[in-house]
Design a protein around this motif. Structure first.
Motif, PDB file in Angstrom:
ATOM      1  N   HIS A  91      -3.314  -8.604  -7.764  1.00  0.00           N
ATOM      2  CA  HIS A  91      -4.128  -7.603  -7.895  1.00  0.00           C
ATOM      3  C   HIS A  91      -4.014  -6.735  -6.495  1.00  0.00           C
ATOM      4  CE1 HIS A  91      -8.512  -5.835  -7.992  1.00  0.00           C
ATOM      5  NE2 HIS A  91      -7.556  -4.973  -8.849  1.00  0.00           N
ATOM      6  N   VAL A  92      -3.608  -5.563  -6.505  1.00  0.00           N
ATOM      7  CA  VAL A  92      -3.514  -4.488  -5.360  1.00  0.00           C
ATOM      8  C   VAL A  92      -4.563  -3.611  -5.376  1.00  0.00           C
ATOM      9  CG1 VAL A  92      -1.834  -3.429  -3.533  1.00  0.00           C
ATOM     10  CG2 VAL A  92      -1.134  -5.709  -4.931  1.00  0.00           C
ATOM     11  N   PRO A  93      -5.657  -3.410  -4.920  1.00  0.00           N
ATOM     12  CA  PRO A  93      -6.294  -2.202  -4.809  1.00  0.00           C
ATOM     13  C   PRO A  93      -6.133  -1.355  -3.685  1.00  0.00           C
ATOM     14  CG  PRO A  93      -7.693  -4.039  -4.251  1.00  0.00           C
ATOM     15  CD  PRO A  93      -6.449  -4.533  -4.364  1.00  0.00           C
ATOM     16  N   ILE A  94      -5.933   0.127  -3.957  1.00  0.00           N
ATOM     17  CA  ILE A  94      -5.973   0.966  -2.954  1.00  0.00           C
ATOM     18  C   ILE A  94      -6.977   2.196  -3.159  1.00  0.00           C
ATOM     19  CG2 ILE A  94      -4.255   2.506  -1.784  1.00  0.00           C
ATOM     20  CD1 ILE A  94      -1.902   1.029  -3.179  1.00  0.00           C
ATOM     21  N   VAL A  95      -7.738   2.186  -2.091  1.00  0.00           N
ATOM     22  CA  VAL A  95      -8.627   3.306  -2.182  1.00  0.00           C
ATOM     23  C   VAL A  95      -8.009   4.541  -1.480  1.00  0.00           C
ATOM     24  CG1 VAL A  95     -11.052   3.999  -1.564  1.00  0.00           C
ATOM     25  CG2 VAL A  95     -10.645   1.785  -2.100  1.00  0.00           C
ATOM     26  N   LEU A  96      -8.068   5.492  -2.391  1.00  0.00           N
ATOM     27  CA  LEU A  96      -7.226   6.854  -1.759  1.00  0.00           C
ATOM     28  C   LEU A  96      -8.507   7.573  -1.030  1.00  0.00           C
ATOM     29  CD1 LEU A  96      -4.783   7.698  -4.685  1.00  0.00           C
ATOM     30  CD2 LEU A  96      -4.285   6.570  -2.205  1.00  0.00           C
ATOM     31  N   ALA A  97      -9.436   7.759  -1.704  1.00  0.00           N
ATOM     32  CA  ALA A  97     -10.548   8.621  -1.058  1.00  0.00           C
ATOM     33  C   ALA A  97     -11.832   8.511  -1.623  1.00  0.00           C
ATOM     34  CB  ALA A  97      -9.955   9.960  -1.206  1.00  0.00           C
ATOM     35  N   HIS A  98     -12.864   8.740  -0.864  1.00  0.00           N
ATOM     36  CA  HIS A  98     -14.353   8.821  -1.443  1.00  0.00           C
ATOM     37  C   HIS A  98     -14.535  10.517  -2.041  1.00  0.00           C
ATOM     38  CE1 HIS A  98     -15.782   4.984   0.063  1.00  0.00           C
ATOM     39  NE2 HIS A  98     -14.897   5.035   0.742  1.00  0.00           N
ATOM     40  N   TRP A  99     -13.898  10.467  -3.275  1.00  0.00           N
ATOM     41  CA  TRP A  99     -13.953  11.859  -3.684  1.00  0.00           C
ATOM     42  C   TRP A  99     -15.130  12.499  -3.586  1.00  0.00           C
ATOM     43  CZ3 TRP A  99     -12.005  13.584  -9.099  1.00  0.00           C
ATOM     44  CH2 TRP A  99     -11.256  14.767  -9.103  1.00  0.00           C
ATOM     45  N   GLN A 128       0.867  -1.074   0.050  1.00  0.00           N
ATOM     46  CA  GLN A 128       0.092   0.133  -0.087  1.00  0.00           C
ATOM     47  C   GLN A 128       0.847   1.131  -0.021  1.00  0.00           C
ATOM     48  OE1 GLN A 128      -3.895   0.251   1.075  1.00  0.00           O
ATOM     49  NE2 GLN A 128      -3.950  -1.964   0.425  1.00  0.00           N
ATOM     50  N   VAL A 129       1.977   1.163   0.814  1.00  0.00           N
ATOM     51  CA  VAL A 129       2.744   2.430   0.894  1.00  0.00           C
ATOM     52  C   VAL A 129       3.359   2.739  -0.443  1.00  0.00           C
ATOM     53  CG1 VAL A 129       4.963   3.332   1.918  1.00  0.00           C
ATOM     54  CG2 VAL A 129       3.110   2.280   3.351  1.00  0.00           C
ATOM     55  N   LEU A 130       4.105   1.614  -0.970  1.00  0.00           N
ATOM     56  CA  LEU A 130       4.810   1.899  -2.264  1.00  0.00           C
ATOM     57  C   LEU A 130       3.666   2.196  -3.418  1.00  0.00           C
ATOM     58  CD1 LEU A 130       7.097  -1.433  -2.174  1.00  0.00           C
ATOM     59  CD2 LEU A 130       7.708   1.041  -1.967  1.00  0.00           C
ATOM     60  N   ILE A 159       0.895   8.111 -14.897  1.00  0.00           N
ATOM     61  CA  ILE A 159       0.829   7.401 -13.768  1.00  0.00           C
ATOM     62  C   ILE A 159      -0.718   7.151 -13.460  1.00  0.00           C
ATOM     63  CG2 ILE A 159       1.466   7.247 -11.399  1.00  0.00           C
ATOM     64  CD1 ILE A 159       3.710   6.355 -13.142  1.00  0.00           C
ATOM     65  N   VAL A 160      -1.336   8.352 -13.224  1.00  0.00           N
ATOM     66  CA  VAL A 160      -3.025   8.317 -12.971  1.00  0.00           C
ATOM     67  C   VAL A 160      -3.601   7.320 -13.669  1.00  0.00           C
ATOM     68  CG1 VAL A 160      -4.972   9.505 -12.887  1.00  0.00           C
ATOM     69  CG2 VAL A 160      -2.787  10.417 -11.698  1.00  0.00           C
ATOM     70  N   THR A 161      -3.197   7.283 -15.375  1.00  0.00           N
ATOM     71  CA  THR A 161      -3.862   6.708 -16.216  1.00  0.00           C
ATOM     72  C   THR A 161      -3.679   5.263 -16.030  1.00  0.00           C
ATOM     73  OG1 THR A 161      -3.910   8.285 -17.783  1.00  0.00           O
ATOM     74  CG2 THR A 161      -4.639   6.358 -18.750  1.00  0.00           C
ATOM     75  N   SER A 162      -2.341   4.842 -15.638  1.00  0.00           N
ATOM     76  CA  SER A 162      -2.061   3.432 -15.572  1.00  0.00           C
ATOM     77  C   SER A 162      -2.630   2.769 -14.546  1.00  0.00           C
ATOM     78  CB  SER A 162      -0.261   3.420 -15.407  1.00  0.00           C
ATOM     79  OG  SER A 162       0.195   4.200 -16.579  1.00  0.00           O
ATOM     80  N   VAL A 177       1.669   9.801  -5.517  1.00  0.00           N
ATOM     81  CA  VAL A 177       1.988  10.982  -4.817  1.00  0.00           C
ATOM     82  C   VAL A 177       3.229  11.711  -5.377  1.00  0.00           C
ATOM     83  CG1 VAL A 177       2.351  12.015  -2.497  1.00  0.00           C
ATOM     84  CG2 VAL A 177       0.451  10.324  -2.938  1.00  0.00           C
ATOM     85  N   GLY A 178       4.232  10.741  -5.577  1.00  0.00           N
ATOM     86  CA  GLY A 178       5.395  11.561  -5.956  1.00  0.00           C
ATOM     87  C   GLY A 178       5.434  12.394  -7.097  1.00  0.00           C
ATOM     88  N   PRO A 179       4.722  12.019  -8.442  1.00  0.00           N
ATOM     89  CA  PRO A 179       4.545  12.772  -9.629  1.00  0.00           C
ATOM     90  C   PRO A 179       3.420  13.886  -9.192  1.00  0.00           C
ATOM     91  CG  PRO A 179       4.272  10.464 -10.124  1.00  0.00           C
ATOM     92  CD  PRO A 179       4.312  10.590  -8.858  1.00  0.00           C
ATOM     93  N   PHE A 180       2.518  13.663  -8.328  1.00  0.00           N
ATOM     94  CA  PHE A 180       1.469  14.952  -8.106  1.00  0.00           C
ATOM     95  C   PHE A 180       2.429  15.919  -7.288  1.00  0.00           C
ATOM     96  CE2 PHE A 180      -1.373  16.791  -5.390  1.00  0.00           C
ATOM     97  CZ  PHE A 180      -2.342  17.217  -6.133  1.00  0.00           C
TER      98      PHE A 180
END
Lengths: 462, 493
Positions: free
Chosen positions: A70-78, A9-11, A139-142, A17-20
């Motif tokens: 498969h590693v899904p990560i939910v960042l936020a409920h936008w 999850q951290v990776l 990155i976001v698209t990928s 977050v890095g590119p952002f």
């Protein structure tokens, strides 16, 4: 959650977050009229791409060692209101992880190259800001886990691409070409947006798992009916056609060569041009659901490959020749996807992206390389370029050559048959409006359009 | 009805009106600008306080403390609800930033007294729930632009013609509606004139000629402030939505849909930046009206989100174009100007505002546009497709304008053309709001969703009742409000 899961999850978060943060870091100083040094800009880009690459490799290693696909990560409920839910979700699987690694690898290489290539160029910081926007978009698209997130990244890539084509902004030609690229992108983005909204409408949210199946890529089974799959698939194919310059929109690709060589290399040799193929790979369960859609994808891919191969043979500058050579491969990749060879297409993208980037960055020193190669071989190298036919009587060859030179008249067709008639309608409406307001006001209602323009410098203004 | 903790609404309407009288007496334009900035700044603070006070109370409606207007006029003049609450600070912000960014070159052409008068009238309109009050203030709001056109010795025939029809339709339409009382279906004598009034004030095609004429002949500041707060939408929400039958709403939707696409196309072929901006604005305001017409919670939420986004993004874009005009005169779009080198910050702000207005991801307009299109697809898929076409054309138009104004050649000058500090503060404030609202949209969308639900419940549209309230769906926060306002003039249809 186990420690390994936590690390994954951290990776994953570092990768996004890095590119952002890079984009924010390079984007805010110009708004505050602060000029960053070239060294600071280059180092920050290289640092972020290096960290991202290491994080991507680390994630790949963890996924391989744990057997997780498969590693899904939910960042936020936008956005979360009744009836509407927009999730900020990323996911790492066998498709996104290789793409992330390829993106960081090539962007890092090209950023090192551009630090020298763009040295003391007037728009050095602007170039890298747009480059950061592109990196974030890629990155976001990928890694997008929802269609809305994918659309957000897709738009970022399109915007950075158009602005980098128009990078040399003191001449009108790059602006015209940048606008051309933007128009094609906007039209294809409209198709993607409609597909996104339609999927959202069908399922109540745009989570990929909801309509591509919960099984990791590429084994997902869509729950959409074959007609829904065909409708959404055609829209997504239209989006892919625009973004990857497939037939009939191929005409923008040589225009995009107006931009700086580093951006041409990474955009049109390696990453951006493959984004359409990536989209088709991501939604490949839809292709499995509709034979007609798969057939359409194959036809588009093969047509593009054949056309681009012919166009390549008659190009007279290296960047255009490389761009069409690139397009030939993209056409083949799309055909592979349509035929169901998903892993082959993915490997083809990775290999082709790396090779083509190398060719693009070597393009400015082509003549030098050519001479060195001939010196090393001790003989003349044959030309790959097909010269124009010399015999006037050979009218078929002449016409065919001309057809290839004009890129199949695809651009002319789109501009003359699609764009100009629409513009003509609005120009006519504008003239009607002018007559109406002139009549109503009893005078020239648009008086400022008749005023003589000031053509001197601003110093001469009264 | 619940009371605010201070008479914010009376104060924020009176402040610009009193200041208008005082500033109008000043002969020195620089002094007038200074006091206009102070007055509009105080008004903005009052509007923010009113908004926050209302937000803390978490009620659907509130009026002023102390009831000053009841003491003076025998009735409460101003009140606010969830719909109007954010519109007050938005409008006050636009007026304040316009005063703040008025340049030395424009200072003698732009009347600060009329600007403050207009601000008081528009804020009064947004702070009113009573239909006759809204009608009176909206009609009064047509006067300041007229006075400016007369002062600039421009032809007022186009403006006068359209506004006369607008005033007549608005007045008689509502008169008939009021005379008919609480009937289930109002007659066409009431509905059609009101519909026409809303279409004229919103600038929907083909009755939009007054707005393009105003942008061409008035100062850009006045034209911007006449259009950007979208008072036409407020008329639609307060007067038309509660009494209009479905077929009227669908007609309005079709007209606004046509306008969205038509204006977007027209913005592609304009030869002046002002007219380009005007059509861009018309296209977006038409999209807001499309969302309102759908009367579904998602569609109306999208429209209300887009309303704020349009106000901020296009308000900011208008201010940037005004900044360019202050330095280079009228901006023409038939040749490249190449201004980037001399005003890079202006170019960046132009671009950010422009992409914000077309709903680029990460900006305030993105979620609004997504909700709107989703609501449209839910109601009628073809509407969703048409909205996307309009958004696509707008996106192309903004890039074309950007390239033409800021790139394409090398502009020669030795004069510093870059932004002044106060311009920078004004534009960057808008940039922060647009990007901040885009990156963290949930609070704003949630509030707009509550406003949309209340609006639909009040107007008796059944779509609102099929959706669970946010508090029910998530078991938190928002409590049932005892002050929920019943429909004033019509029972549920």
């Amino acid at each position: 959650m186990s420690m390994l899961d936590w690390w994954m999850q951290v990776l994953g978060i570092i990768i996004v977050v890095g590119p952002f943060l890079l984009l924010v870091g390079l984007g805010i100083p110009p708004l505050l009229s602060v000029k960053l040094s070239e060294r600071a800009v280059s180092r920050s880009v290289q640092f972020v791409t290096s960290v991202g690459l290491l994080a991507g490799l680390g994630l790949l290693g963890l996924m391989l060692s744990t057997g997780k696909r498969h590693v899904p990560i939910v960042l936020a409920h936008w956005v979360d209101i009744p009836d509407y839910h927009m999730l900020l979700k990323i996911e790492f699987d066998r498709l996104s992880v290789p793409f992330v690694i390829l993106t960081f690898l090539l962007c890092g290489t090209i950023s090192a190259f551009s630090a020298k290539y763009m040295h003391r160029e007037g728009g050095f910081n602007r170039f890298h800001m747009l480059y950061a926007l592109f990196l974030t978009g890629m990155i976001v698209t990928s890694v997008s886990g929802t269609i809305e997130t994918l659309f957000a990244g897709w738009e970022m890539v399109g915007l950075s691409s158009a602005l980098l084509v128009a990078f040399y902004q003191e001449r009108p030609a790059p602006m015209r070409n940048g606008l051309h690229v933007w128009v094609v992108y906007r039209v294809s983005d409209a198709a993607l947006l409609l597909a996104s909204i339609w999927l959202h409408h069908l399922r109540g949210h745009g989570n990929f798992d909801a309509f591509l199946g919960a099984t990791p890529w590429p084994d997902g089974k869509t729950i959409l009916s074959s007609w829904d799959a065909l409708f959404v698939g055609v829209l997504l194919l239209a989006a892919a056609i625009g973004k990857s310059a497939l037939v009939p929109t191929s005409g923008w690709l040589p225009r995009a060569m107006e931009g700086p060589t580093p951006s041409s290399a990474v955009f049109y040799g390696a990453l951006s041009v493959h984004l359409g193929a990536f989209l088709l790979l991501r939604v490949s369960p839809l292709l499995d659901q509709s034979l007609l859609l798969s057939a359409l994808v194959v036809v588009v891919g093969l047509t593009t490959a054949i056309f681009a191969a012919l166009f390549t043979r008659v190009q007279t500058d290296i960047k255009c020749a490389l761009s069409f050579a690139s397009l030939t491969q993209v056409g083949l990749i799309v055909a592979e996807i349509g035929l169901g060879f998903r892993y082959l297409a993915l490997i083809h993208i990775l290999g082709h992206g790396c090779v083509r980037t190398l060719q693009f960055v070597r393009a400015p020193t082509l003549l030098l390389d050519h001479r060195r190669l001939e010196d090393a071989l001790g003989t003349r190298l044959g030309s790959q370029y097909a010269p124009p036919p010399e015999e006037a009587a050979d009218s078929f060859r002449s016409r065919f050559y001309r057809w290839a030179m004009e890129r199949g008249y695809l651009d002319a067709f789109l501009v003359e048959r699609c764009v100009r008639p629409i513009l003509a309608i609005f120009v006519f409406c504008d003239s009607l409006e002018r007559r109406w307001t002139d009549w109503l006001s009893g005078t020239r209602s648009r008086r400022t359009e008749y005023l003589q323009r000031h053509t001197g410098t601003a110093d001469d203004l009264p | 009805m619940t009371e605010l903790h201070f008479p914010w609404l009376d104060a924020l309407v009176l402040m610009p009106l009193i200041a208008a009288v005082l500033v109008g007496q000043l002969h020195d334009a620089f002094v007038a600008r200074k006091w206009a900035i102070v007055a509009s700044g105080i008004t903005l603070l009052l509007a923010i306080c009113a908004w926050q006070d209302f937000g803390i109370m978490d009620r659907s409606q509130a009026d002023d403390a102390w009831h000053l207007s009841t003491m003076l006029f025998g009735r409460e003049l101003f009140a606010m609800d969830r719909l109007s609450a954010p519109l007050l600070p938005l409008t006050a912000l636009l007026y304040f930033l316009t005063a703040l960014t008025t340049q030395r070159t424009k200072i003698r052409r732009f009347s600060f007294g009329l600007m403050l008068l207009s601000e008081g009238l528009v804020l009064g309109t947004f702070a009113s729930l009573d239909p006759w009050m809204i009608i009176g203030l909206t009609i009064a709001g047509t006067v300041p632009p007229l006075l400016e056109l007369l002062g600039r010795k421009r032809s007022v025939r186009v403006y006068l013609t359209y506004q006369s029809v607008f005033i007549l339709c608005l007045f008689f339409g509502w008169m008939f509606a009021a005379a008919e009382g609480n009937v289930k279906v109002h007659t066409l004598w009431a509905i059609v004139p009101l519909l026409l009034a809303v279409l004229i004030r919103s600038g929907m095609a083909p009755v939009h000629g007054w707005l393009t004429d105003l942008f061409g002949n008035a100062t850009l500041g006045t034209a911007l402030l006449t259009a950007a707060p979208l008072p036409g939408m407020y008329l639609a929400v307060r007067l038309l939505l509660p009494i209009a039958p479905d077929w009227i709403l669908q007609s309005m939707g079709l007209v606004s849909l046509f306008t969205a696409v038509y204006a977007a196309g027209m913005s592609l072929v304009q030869r002046e930046a002002r007219r380009f901006f005007c059509y861009l604005f018309l296209s977006h305001s038409a999209m807001v009206l499309v969302g309102l017409e759908m009367v579904t919670p998602i569609g109306v939420t999208g429209a209300l989100c887009l309303w704020l986004s349009v106000g901020l993004s296009l308000g900011g874009l208008g201010l940037v174009i005004r900044a360019v005009e202050a330095r280079c005169g009228r901006v023409h779009l038939d040749d490249y100007l190449g201004l980037y080198e001399h005003m890079p910050l202006v170019a960046v702000c132009f671009f950010l505002m422009a992409i914000g207005s077309v709903g680029f991801p990460g900006t305030l307009g993105f979620v609004g546009a997504e909700l709107l299109i989703d609501g449209a697809v839910e109601a009628y898929p073809s509407i969703g497709a048409a909205v996307i076409v309009a958004a696509t054309l707008n996106g192309i138009a903004i890039m074309r304008a950007y390239f033409l104004i800021f790139t394409g050649k090398r502009h020669s000058t030795t004069v510093n053309l870059n932004m002044l500090m106060r311009e920078r503060i004004a534009i960057l404030t808008l940039v922060v709001l647009i990007l901040g609202g885009g990156i963290w949209p949930q609070p704003g969308v949630l509030l707009r969703h509550q406003a949309a639900r209340e609006l639909l419940e009040r107007t008796g549209h059944p779509a609102a009742l099929t959706t669970p309230a946010y508090s029910h769906a998530h078991g938190e926060g928002h409590q049932a409000d005892p002050d929920a306002m019943p429909n004033r003039d019509a029972p549920p249809q």
